[in-house]
Scaffold this motif. Sequence first.
Motif, short mmCIF file in Angstrom:
data_model
loop_
_atom_site.label_atom_id
_atom_site.label_comp_id
_atom_site.label_asym_id
_atom_site.label_seq_id
_atom_site.Cartn_x
_atom_site.Cartn_y
_atom_site.Cartn_z
N TRP A 23 0.86 -1.18 0.00
CA TRP A 23 0.00 0.00 0.00
C TRP A 23 0.89 1.22 0.00
O TRP A 23 1.78 1.35 0.84
CB TRP A 23 -0.88 -0.01 1.24
CG TRP A 23 -1.80 1.16 1.32
CD1 TRP A 23 -1.65 2.25 2.11
CD2 TRP A 23 -3.01 1.36 0.60
NE1 TRP A 23 -2.69 3.12 1.93
CE2 TRP A 23 -3.54 2.60 1.00
CE3 TRP A 23 -3.70 0.63 -0.36
CZ2 TRP A 23 -4.73 3.11 0.49
CZ3 TRP A 23 -4.87 1.14 -0.87
CH2 TRP A 23 -5.38 2.35 -0.44
N HIS A 24 0.69 2.12 -0.96
CA HIS A 24 1.49 3.34 -1.06
C HIS A 24 0.59 4.54 -0.81
O HIS A 24 -0.38 4.75 -1.53
CB HIS A 24 2.13 3.44 -2.45
CG HIS A 24 2.96 2.26 -2.78
ND1 HIS A 24 4.24 2.12 -2.32
CD2 HIS A 24 2.69 1.14 -3.49
CE1 HIS A 24 4.73 0.98 -2.76
NE2 HIS A 24 3.81 0.36 -3.46
N GLU A 35 -2.61 3.67 -3.16
CA GLU A 35 -2.73 2.72 -4.25
C GLU A 35 -2.04 1.41 -3.88
O GLU A 35 -1.15 1.38 -3.04
CB GLU A 35 -2.10 3.27 -5.53
CG GLU A 35 -2.97 4.19 -6.31
CD GLU A 35 -4.25 3.54 -6.83
OE1 GLU A 35 -4.27 2.31 -7.08
OE2 GLU A 35 -5.25 4.26 -6.95
N PHE A 36 -2.46 0.33 -4.54
CA PHE A 36 -1.88 -0.99 -4.35
C PHE A 36 -0.72 -1.18 -5.32
O PHE A 36 -0.70 -0.61 -6.40
CB PHE A 36 -2.90 -2.08 -4.67
CG PHE A 36 -4.15 -2.02 -3.84
CD1 PHE A 36 -4.13 -2.39 -2.51
CD2 PHE A 36 -5.34 -1.61 -4.39
CE1 PHE A 36 -5.27 -2.35 -1.75
CE2 PHE A 36 -6.50 -1.56 -3.65
CZ PHE A 36 -6.47 -1.93 -2.32
N SER A 37 0.23 -2.01 -4.94
CA SER A 37 1.22 -2.51 -5.87
C SER A 37 1.46 -3.98 -5.54
O SER A 37 1.27 -4.40 -4.40
CB SER A 37 2.54 -1.73 -5.79
OG SER A 37 3.21 -2.00 -4.59
N VAL A 38 1.84 -4.73 -6.54
CA VAL A 38 2.10 -6.16 -6.36
C VAL A 38 3.50 -6.43 -6.88
O VAL A 38 3.84 -6.04 -8.00
CB VAL A 38 1.07 -7.01 -7.13
CG1 VAL A 38 1.31 -8.48 -6.92
CG2 VAL A 38 -0.34 -6.64 -6.71
N TRP A 68 -4.68 -5.09 3.12
CA TRP A 68 -5.43 -6.25 3.61
C TRP A 68 -6.85 -5.83 3.98
O TRP A 68 -7.82 -6.49 3.63
CB TRP A 68 -4.71 -6.86 4.81
CG TRP A 68 -5.29 -8.12 5.31
CD1 TRP A 68 -4.97 -9.39 4.91
CD2 TRP A 68 -6.31 -8.26 6.31
NE1 TRP A 68 -5.72 -10.29 5.60
CE2 TRP A 68 -6.55 -9.63 6.46
CE3 TRP A 68 -7.04 -7.36 7.07
CZ2 TRP A 68 -7.49 -10.12 7.36
CZ3 TRP A 68 -7.98 -7.84 7.97
CH2 TRP A 68 -8.19 -9.21 8.10
N ALA A 69 -6.99 -4.71 4.67
CA ALA A 69 -8.31 -4.23 5.08
C ALA A 69 -9.18 -3.86 3.88
O ALA A 69 -10.38 -4.16 3.86
CB ALA A 69 -8.17 -3.03 6.00
N HIS A 70 -8.60 -3.24 2.86
CA HIS A 70 -9.38 -2.84 1.69
C HIS A 70 -9.77 -4.03 0.82
O HIS A 70 -10.78 -3.97 0.11
CB HIS A 70 -8.60 -1.85 0.83
CG HIS A 70 -8.57 -0.46 1.40
ND1 HIS A 70 -9.72 0.24 1.70
CD2 HIS A 70 -7.55 0.36 1.71
CE1 HIS A 70 -9.39 1.43 2.18
NE2 HIS A 70 -8.07 1.51 2.20
N LEU A 71 -8.99 -5.10 0.86
CA LEU A 71 -9.26 -6.24 -0.02
C LEU A 71 -9.95 -7.40 0.68
O LEU A 71 -10.12 -8.47 0.09
CB LEU A 71 -7.95 -6.72 -0.66
CG LEU A 71 -7.29 -5.70 -1.59
CD1 LEU A 71 -5.94 -6.21 -2.06
CD2 LEU A 71 -8.19 -5.38 -2.77
N ARG A 100 -10.57 3.79 -5.55
CA ARG A 100 -11.93 3.27 -5.41
C ARG A 100 -12.15 2.69 -4.02
O ARG A 100 -13.21 2.88 -3.42
CB ARG A 100 -12.21 2.21 -6.45
CG ARG A 100 -12.34 2.72 -7.85
CD ARG A 100 -12.70 1.60 -8.77
NE ARG A 100 -12.71 2.00 -10.15
CZ ARG A 100 -13.27 1.29 -11.11
NH1 ARG A 100 -13.86 0.16 -10.83
NH2 ARG A 100 -13.23 1.73 -12.35
N ALA A 101 -11.15 1.98 -3.49
CA ALA A 101 -11.28 1.39 -2.15
C ALA A 101 -11.41 2.48 -1.10
O ALA A 101 -12.21 2.36 -0.17
CB ALA A 101 -10.07 0.50 -1.86
#
Length: 111
Positions: A23-24, A35-38, A68-71, A100-101
Amino acid sequence: MTFRLDDLARTALRPDEVVVVDWHVTGLCCADSGEFSVRALRRSRLPRRFRPVDALPHNVVYAHPTAWAHLAKRDVAVSCRRVGPLRWFTTDLPPDAGLRACLGRLPPVNA
């Protein structure tokens, strides 16, 4: 939350690596904007705050607590694109999933 690695991601992941959903923070006013990054990360370099998540195969995906909380309660597919020795891990989430989350507007869980 369940992360499913497809065949490309499983093949690209080295034996000593795990997939990290990070999470950034992008907002200055609140820590929830981001935003997420993988990416892949050696298991020995995994930060303590990252939580293991349900994944197929087991014990290969970890997430930042905010990610984790957002997903939570979502199924996410993880794939990998390769160009020579470079690897990009991607998900089936929308490109603006973090925004969006934060706004509570991620598509419904079963969509």
